[in-house]
Design a protein around this motif. Structure first.
Motif, PDB file in Angstrom:
ATOM      1  N   PRO A 167       0.861  -1.014  -0.039  1.00  0.00           N
ATOM      2  CA  PRO A 167      -0.033   0.008  -0.156  1.00  0.00           C
ATOM      3  C   PRO A 167       0.915   1.382  -0.133  1.00  0.00           C
ATOM      4  CG  PRO A 167       0.152  -1.005   2.230  1.00  0.00           C
ATOM      5  CD  PRO A 167       0.619  -2.053   1.105  1.00  0.00           C
ATOM      6  N   LEU A 168       0.424   2.409  -0.669  1.00  0.00           N
ATOM      7  CA  LEU A 168       0.947   3.521  -0.749  1.00  0.00           C
ATOM      8  C   LEU A 168       1.478   4.080   0.633  1.00  0.00           C
ATOM      9  CD1 LEU A 168      -0.199   5.299  -3.634  1.00  0.00           C
ATOM     10  CD2 LEU A 168       1.591   3.920  -3.847  1.00  0.00           C
ATOM     11  N   ALA A 169       0.750   4.021   1.421  1.00  0.00           N
ATOM     12  CA  ALA A 169       0.717   4.451   3.061  1.00  0.00           C
ATOM     13  C   ALA A 169       2.185   3.954   3.482  1.00  0.00           C
ATOM     14  CB  ALA A 169      -0.544   3.995   3.861  1.00  0.00           C
ATOM     15  N   SER A 170       2.344   2.650   3.328  1.00  0.00           N
ATOM     16  CA  SER A 170       3.680   2.021   3.694  1.00  0.00           C
ATOM     17  C   SER A 170       4.835   2.396   3.186  1.00  0.00           C
ATOM     18  CB  SER A 170       3.705   0.430   3.797  1.00  0.00           C
ATOM     19  OG  SER A 170       3.998   0.076   2.263  1.00  0.00           O
ATOM     20  N   LEU A 171       4.923   3.335   2.163  1.00  0.00           N
ATOM     21  CA  LEU A 171       6.030   3.802   1.484  1.00  0.00           C
ATOM     22  C   LEU A 171       6.364   5.336   1.773  1.00  0.00           C
ATOM     23  CD1 LEU A 171       5.330   2.179  -2.350  1.00  0.00           C
ATOM     24  CD2 LEU A 171       6.725   1.435  -0.115  1.00  0.00           C
ATOM     25  N   ILE A 172       5.436   6.122   2.350  1.00  0.00           N
ATOM     26  CA  ILE A 172       5.454   7.213   2.575  1.00  0.00           C
ATOM     27  C   ILE A 172       6.852   7.595   3.591  1.00  0.00           C
ATOM     28  CG2 ILE A 172       4.588   9.250   3.685  1.00  0.00           C
ATOM     29  CD1 ILE A 172       1.923   8.510   2.971  1.00  0.00           C
ATOM     30  N   ARG A 173       7.706   8.110   3.163  1.00  0.00           N
ATOM     31  CA  ARG A 173       8.961   8.342   3.922  1.00  0.00           C
ATOM     32  C   ARG A 173       9.272   9.605   4.772  1.00  0.00           C
ATOM     33  NH1 ARG A 173      13.199   5.812   2.833  1.00  0.00           N
ATOM     34  NH2 ARG A 173      14.875   7.281   2.726  1.00  0.00           N
ATOM     35  N   ARG A 174       8.393  10.496   4.784  1.00  0.00           N
ATOM     36  CA  ARG A 174       8.289  11.966   5.358  1.00  0.00           C
ATOM     37  C   ARG A 174       6.938  12.700   5.111  1.00  0.00           C
ATOM     38  NH1 ARG A 174      12.782  15.460   2.667  1.00  0.00           N
ATOM     39  NH2 ARG A 174      12.219  16.778   4.293  1.00  0.00           N
ATOM     40  N   GLU A 175       6.991  13.584   6.150  1.00  0.00           N
ATOM     41  CA  GLU A 175       5.888  14.365   5.886  1.00  0.00           C
ATOM     42  C   GLU A 175       5.794  15.232   4.775  1.00  0.00           C
ATOM     43  OE1 GLU A 175       3.082  14.943   8.175  1.00  0.00           O
ATOM     44  OE2 GLU A 175       3.734  13.012   9.224  1.00  0.00           O
ATOM     45  N   PRO A 176       4.664  15.510   4.045  1.00  0.00           N
ATOM     46  CA  PRO A 176       4.701  16.300   2.868  1.00  0.00           C
ATOM     47  C   PRO A 176       5.245  17.598   3.117  1.00  0.00           C
ATOM     48  CG  PRO A 176       2.718  15.794   3.430  1.00  0.00           C
ATOM     49  CD  PRO A 176       3.348  14.985   4.261  1.00  0.00           C
ATOM     50  N   VAL A 177       6.155  18.403   2.243  1.00  0.00           N
ATOM     51  CA  VAL A 177       6.290  19.765   2.323  1.00  0.00           C
ATOM     52  C   VAL A 177       5.373  20.450   1.488  1.00  0.00           C
ATOM     53  CG1 VAL A 177       8.213  21.470   2.144  1.00  0.00           C
ATOM     54  CG2 VAL A 177       8.691  19.096   2.936  1.00  0.00           C
ATOM     55  N   SER A 178       4.625  21.545   1.808  1.00  0.00           N
ATOM     56  CA  SER A 178       3.764  22.284   1.097  1.00  0.00           C
ATOM     57  C   SER A 178       3.854  23.724   1.277  1.00  0.00           C
ATOM     58  CB  SER A 178       2.314  21.747   1.352  1.00  0.00           C
ATOM     59  OG  SER A 178       2.052  22.081   2.656  1.00  0.00           O
ATOM     60  N   CYS A 179       2.891  24.422   0.561  1.00  0.00           N
ATOM     61  CA  CYS A 179       3.018  25.736   0.655  1.00  0.00           C
ATOM     62  C   CYS A 179       1.816  26.433  -0.080  1.00  0.00           C
ATOM     63  CB  CYS A 179       4.143  26.542   0.034  1.00  0.00           C
ATOM     64  SG  CYS A 179       4.197  26.474  -1.874  1.00  0.00           S
ATOM     65  N   SER A 180       1.636  27.630   0.357  1.00  0.00           N
ATOM     66  CA  SER A 180       0.254  28.211  -0.610  1.00  0.00           C
ATOM     67  C   SER A 180       0.712  28.524  -2.096  1.00  0.00           C
ATOM     68  CB  SER A 180       0.025  29.542   0.301  1.00  0.00           C
ATOM     69  OG  SER A 180      -0.698  30.536  -0.833  1.00  0.00           O
ATOM     70  N   PRO A 181      -0.267  28.530  -2.918  1.00  0.00           N
ATOM     71  CA  PRO A 181      -0.179  29.019  -4.438  1.00  0.00           C
ATOM     72  C   PRO A 181       0.497  30.470  -4.434  1.00  0.00           C
ATOM     73  CG  PRO A 181      -2.366  27.948  -4.108  1.00  0.00           C
ATOM     74  CD  PRO A 181      -1.734  28.008  -2.812  1.00  0.00           C
ATOM     75  N   GLU A 182       0.350  31.255  -3.621  1.00  0.00           N
ATOM     76  CA  GLU A 182       0.705  32.388  -3.666  1.00  0.00           C
ATOM     77  C   GLU A 182       2.048  32.633  -3.381  1.00  0.00           C
ATOM     78  OE1 GLU A 182      -1.434  34.593  -5.115  1.00  0.00           O
ATOM     79  OE2 GLU A 182      -3.164  32.931  -5.180  1.00  0.00           O
ATOM     80  N   THR A 183       2.440  31.875  -2.731  1.00  0.00           N
ATOM     81  CA  THR A 183       3.778  31.842  -2.088  1.00  0.00           C
ATOM     82  C   THR A 183       5.147  32.256  -3.413  1.00  0.00           C
ATOM     83  OG1 THR A 183       3.693  30.283  -0.367  1.00  0.00           O
ATOM     84  CG2 THR A 183       5.763  30.852  -1.031  1.00  0.00           C
ATOM     85  N   PRO A 184       5.866  33.251  -3.039  1.00  0.00           N
ATOM     86  CA  PRO A 184       6.959  33.797  -4.213  1.00  0.00           C
ATOM     87  C   PRO A 184       7.576  32.609  -4.450  1.00  0.00           C
ATOM     88  CG  PRO A 184       6.610  35.218  -2.331  1.00  0.00           C
ATOM     89  CD  PRO A 184       5.895  34.225  -1.794  1.00  0.00           C
ATOM     90  N   LEU A 185       8.071  32.513  -6.014  1.00  0.00           N
ATOM     91  CA  LEU A 185       8.867  31.502  -6.215  1.00  0.00           C
ATOM     92  C   LEU A 185      10.199  31.371  -5.742  1.00  0.00           C
ATOM     93  CD1 LEU A 185       9.537  29.057  -8.349  1.00  0.00           C
ATOM     94  CD2 LEU A 185       9.794  30.874  -9.972  1.00  0.00           C
TER      95      LEU A 185
END
Length: 628
Positions: A167-185
């Motif tokens: 299952p994909l859940a068993s392959l997750i290696r870290r907490e996902p890193v995310s941001c807002s769509p408005e964050t500067p590149l």
């Protein structure tokens, strides 16, 4: 030779359920059965004793229970030396040596035994390789059978883990890193560089994934097009990323990657981002290897990467169990990788906050012995040098906060802080070479319960990082100081003998303890304690239990056969601990050393009884050496 009749065949079939008869050639098994006779012993009746003279009979229990009693054990705690059940045999050692037995064997209840004349026993010993191997390497032979069963048990689990049906859940290696769509590149790229990640996920105010951007996109969408780094992230991200639920299989993600040309699949549950799976996760990390883990640790630039490596170490241990790697090698591999991880944490800390003090980070307890399993907290200390004109307390005030940061980082990697505060960040265990010698000298001279407890942890020290010569100097001094103090060694033996492995009816012992056995306290500790005492008495330099037993065997006149049997018994219990910890990991339970005896199969029970018998033989040797 006449064809065997139905009774002989039935007896052979019955015995073939038990070791070593299950491994014997059928013609040799039938040959033996044809020469057996059956005898009955009433409850309490003596079957064999020291006064019987050289043993003339080999016994196999058909039905009932035989108790072995030895004078030393009976004088100490009025307990049986061992308990034998259906399919077990005795007395191998006395038969092979053509001497009388050291124990008295009595029927625990009405008992029937198959009996083979000594002359036939020795002929069978000559004829059957399997029987001869069992007689000369009894516990090692049983241990090999158990390892084969264990290997088969774990092979399927590991195969599943390494297949595309995970299952994909068993392959997750870290907490996902995310941001807002408005964050500067610019901010997004800086974060990706800082965290050494290859992608960034955009989420809305409800944590739902709405876009993804990868390093591959930097060239095509930013560099070649001359896009300003001040634009919002949403202008360069890939919108509406492909998502799958956690229960989807790895092959589902692989098919999507192949179908749509993606390199990443997002895992979404109830409208929220839960993880990210890359092509590398599917095809590279499925087979975690020793070289890959050690390389990842050495090249880690931040703690987050080391936290992932700590998880990989646990998975590697499971894979190696399935491959049949022995407990000795497996615990040393785990300890070595944990050493590398600790060393890297120290290196990263020194890089950010340099310490201009000559010091050595000490591994204590199970890590000092290179015997770590997956259930281990921190036991460590610091030994440091003092130059002329320097104040130890001033140096200590610099080292303690440094050590505290390392202890906390290790805790984040899955090594809990020691509840007894046996850690380098404790001023009591951050000492100069002279202070350590004085501390050890006080324990040796005092010998009270607290001092003896400290000796069982601190005397197993090993240099892990830094000025190793400080630790070697301390070990050299300790070897001489302890071996010369017979009173202290006598106290160490008294303390060790307070922890008795189960005797008599092993399963009644479990029931009296709440149907639970502590594999650390009641299992390996008697071997660890005895090996430490042997090493101190003989002036040994080793810290590993097995190496201590072999190193001290010759100077203490321990037979190689006894030393090998003690080592095999210790290794079997270590194997049980490793298996237990993996099962607890699979069930996402808190790791412990307590096991339900009903979880053992019949082979495990038999070897465990033999292992406990070896532990009691080892303790009897201690008691005789120190007249206790």
């Amino acid at each position: 030779m006449a064809a065997p009749n139905s009774l002989i065949l039935a007896t052979a079939e019955h015995l073939s359920r038990f070791a070593p008869f299950d491994s014997m050639e059928r013609e040799h098994l039938v040959w033996m059965v044809q020469r057996l006779k059956l005898d009955y012993y009433g409850k309490g009746e003596t079957v064999l004793g020291p006064d019987s003279g050289p043993v003339k009979t080999f016994y196999i229990i058909k039905q009932g229970v035989i108790h072995g009693e030895q004078d030393v054990a009976r004088a100490q705690d009025d307990a049986d030396w061992l308990e034998l059940h259906e399919g077990e045999c005795f007395p191998l050692g006395a038969l092979l040596s053509k001497r009388s037995v050291a124990s008295t064997y009595r029927a625990g209840r009405d008992t029937f035994c198959y009996e083979l004349a000594a002359t036939d026993f020795h002929e069978l010993f000559r004829l059957s390789d399997a029987f001869r191997d069992f007689c000369t390497r009894r516990i090692a032979n049983l241990l090999e059978q158990s390892k084969q069963v264990l290997q088969a048990q774990y092979a399927k689990a590991t195969s599943d883990q390494q297949s595309m049906s995970s299952p994909l859940a068993s392959l997750i290696r870290r907490e996902p890193v995310s941001c807002s769509p408005e964050t500067p590149l610019r901010e997004v790229l800086e974060t990706m560089h800082k965290l050494a990640i290859g992608s960034m996920v955009a989420v809305d105010e409800h944590k739902k994934p709405v876009g993804i951007f990868t390093l591959h996109d930097v060239l095509n969408r930013v560099a070649l097009k001359g896009v300003s780094l001040d634009v919002p992230f949403k202008t360069v991200m890939s919108p509406n990323p492909r998502t799958l639920p956690p229960h989807a299989m790895a092959h589902d993600a692989a098919l999507d990657m192949a179908k749509y040309g993606f390199r990443h699949i997002l895992i979404e549950e109830e409208g929220q981002l839960k993880g990210l799976i890359s092509e590398k996760d599917l095809f590279s990390l499925q087979r975690v290897g020793l070289r890959q883990i050690s390389s990842a640790i050495r090249n880690a630039g931040q703690l987050e990467s080391l936290k992932h490596s700590a998880k990989d170490i646990r998975q590697l241990a499971l894979n190696m169990l399935a491959q049949g790697v022995a407990a000795e090698q497996l615990t040393q591999i785990i300890s070595t990788l944990n050493d590398l991880l600790t060393t890297r944490i120290i290196e990263l800390e020194l890089a950010s906050s340099p310490v201009d003090i000559e010091f050595c980070w000490l591994a204590l307890g199970s890590e000092g012995r290179l015997e770590q399993t997956l259930n281990t907290d921190q036991d460590n200390g610091i030994i440091f040098a003092v130059k002329q004109g320097e104040n130890p307390d001033d140096l200590r005030s610099v080292l303690l906060p440094f050590a505290k940061r390392i202890n906390l980082a290790l805790a984040e990697c899955g090594f809990p802080l020691c509840k007894g505060e046996i850690m380098a960040s404790n001023p009591k265990w951050c000492l100069t070479l002279q202070e350590w010698k004085q501390t050890f000298a006080n324990w040796i001279n005092l010998g009270d319960p607290e001092a003896l407890l400290h000796c069982t942890i601190f005397f197993d020290f090993r240099p892990l990082f830094g000025a190793e010569h400080l630790a070697f100097d301390l070990r050299e001094w300790l070897s001489g100081a302890a071996s010369k103090n017979t009173r202290f060694l006598h106290q160490m033996v008294e303390n060790a003998l307070r922890n008795r492995p189960p005797s008599g009816s092993v399963w009644e012992f479990f029931t009296s303890k709440g149907n639970s056995l502590d594999l650390k306290l009641n299992g390996i500790t008697p071997f660890v304690d005895a090996a430490r005492i042997f090493s101190l008495a003989s002036g040994g330099k080793q810290t590993n239990t097995l190496q201590r037993l072999h190193e001290s065997a010759e100077p203490l006149r321990v037979s190689p056969q006894d030393a090998d049997a003690w080592c095999d018994a210790f290794l079997f219990i270590q194997l049980l601990r490793l298996r237990l910890h993996h099962e607890q990991c699979e069930r996402q339970e808190t790791l412990s050393n307590n096991v339900d005896p009903d979880s053992f199969n019949n082979l495990d029970k038999r070897i465990l009884k033999e292992a406990f018998r070896q532990a009691r033989k080892l303790q009897t040797r201690l008691a005789l050496d120190y007249q206790l």
